[in-house]
Write an enzyme that holds these catalytic residues in place. Structure first.
Site, PDB file in Angstrom:
ATOM      1  N   SER A  13      -1.891   1.763 -14.137  1.00 34.36           N
ATOM      2  CA  SER A  13      -2.421   3.002 -14.044  1.00 34.36           C
ATOM      3  C   SER A  13      -1.816   4.132 -14.827  1.00 34.36           C
ATOM      4  O   SER A  13      -0.398   4.086 -15.132  1.00 34.36           O
ATOM      5  CB  SER A  13      -2.500   3.475 -12.652  1.00 34.36           C
ATOM      6  OG  SER A  13      -2.987   4.746 -12.337  1.00 34.36           O
ATOM      7  N   TYR A  54       2.552   5.058  -4.811  1.00 37.97           N
ATOM      8  CA  TYR A  54       1.483   4.276  -5.462  1.00 37.97           C
ATOM      9  C   TYR A  54       2.108   4.278  -7.058  1.00 37.97           C
ATOM     10  O   TYR A  54       1.897   3.226  -7.570  1.00 37.97           O
ATOM     11  CB  TYR A  54       0.239   4.751  -5.333  1.00 37.97           C
ATOM     12  CG  TYR A  54      -0.801   4.311  -6.282  1.00 37.97           C
ATOM     13  CD1 TYR A  54      -1.644   2.895  -5.961  1.00 37.97           C
ATOM     14  CD2 TYR A  54      -1.498   4.798  -7.266  1.00 37.97           C
ATOM     15  CE1 TYR A  54      -2.648   2.472  -6.626  1.00 37.97           C
ATOM     16  CE2 TYR A  54      -2.398   4.406  -8.186  1.00 37.97           C
ATOM     17  CZ  TYR A  54      -2.953   3.240  -7.799  1.00 37.97           C
ATOM     18  OH  TYR A  54      -4.030   2.814  -8.542  1.00 37.97           O
TER      19      TYR A  54
END
Length: 288
Positions: free
Chosen positions: A182, A195
């Site tokens: 990501s 995360y």
């Protein structure tokens, strides 16, 4: 959309929150993941791929793209059986087989069993796509519970490790592992601290494993999406973050799952034969 035209800025995304795990069919607007404008070229003919987190979102789009390119696929999912069955039907509509496996990637035995089921069904394995992910936004570090922290790491990096370890005995020269990272693992995100840490770990895992497996000619790469409209967004983000989600990037809109799939095809196919250890950013211009 005419394939000769650029994708226009998307309609405004209304503020919304859905229970976790969200169903793709409940999202407003529905994500684009059917690859209706994709032009396949037989790049994965008779290959076998296993894709985690493939009931919806990016995983669903990748499964469909791989099928369109000639691969049979196995899709792993954890909870949304309806979404998984929809993905299966979409893959099968492209003329390829789709094995549906319900499994929790946090469990190493479940990962080994999923690989075994795939090899038993298809006789081989060529491509592993690690895509399953968990996130839950929290405004402050103190609000991240021990349970959430463990779940995030066990899903996002333990699961990738377990799947890769189980898949490796079946992969041959020319085969590929593709991880989903990501952009937040590069630039950070203040409400997704745990995360983002796992995504940074995935990027480092990708590079290290690529070096290790280079001598076996097994390529390991990572796709790093920017803001993409998937079920995780309305299920895990505050409503004010969901409203107009993704419009801060250079292209002024969120990505759609089907816009990520071609990057996975590149990395899975011989077109990517000299790409390994790479973090391929598909972000719409999310640079910081």
């Amino acid at each position: 959309m005419d394939t000769n035209e650029f994708r226009p800025q998307s309609e405004e995304i209304p503020g919304q929150q859905l229970p976790y795990p969200a169903k793709q069919s409940d999202m407003d607007p529905a994500p684009d993941s059917n690859l209706s404008n994709y032009k396949p070229a037989g790049k994965l003919t008779d290959k076998v791929a296993i894709i985690t987190g493939a009931d919806s979102g990016i995983g669903r789009a990748v499964a469909i793209a791989f099928a369109m390119e000639g691969a049979d696929v196995a899709i792993l999912y954890n909870e949304n059986t309806d979404d998984a069955n929809t993905t299966r039907k979409m893959v099968e509509s492209k003329g390829r087989k789709c094995l549906v496996i319900q499994a929790d990637v946090r469990d190493s035995a479940a990962c080994r069993d999923a690989i075994k089921q795939t090899v038993d069904a298809y006789g081989k394995l060529n491509i592993l796509v690690n895509n399953a992910a968990y996130q839950m936004a929290q405004e402050k570090l103190e609000d991240i519970s021990d349970e959430q922290f463990r779940r995030t790491f066990e899903t996002n990096i333990f699961g990738y490790f377990f799947m890769a370890k189980a898949a490796l005995p079946h992969l041959q020269a020319g085969d590929a592992i593709i991880n989903t990272g990501s952009i937040v693992g590069i630039v950070g995100n203040p409400i997704l601290v745990d995360y983002t840490a796992t995504k940074g770990a995935i990027h480092a895992f990708t590079k290290s494993l690529a070096i290790q497996l280079g001598e076996r000619n097994i390529r390991v790469n990572c796709v790093a999406p920017g803001p993409v409209w998937t079920p995780n967004i309305p299920a895990t983000m505050p409503e004010d973050e969901v409203k107009n989600f993704g419009h801060e990037v250079a292209l002024a809109r969120p990505g759609q799952p089907e816009e990520l799939a071609p990057a996975y095809v590149l990395l899975a196919s011989s077109d990517g034969s000299f790409i390994t250890g790479s973090i391929v950013e598909v972000t719409g211009g999310k640079l910081g």
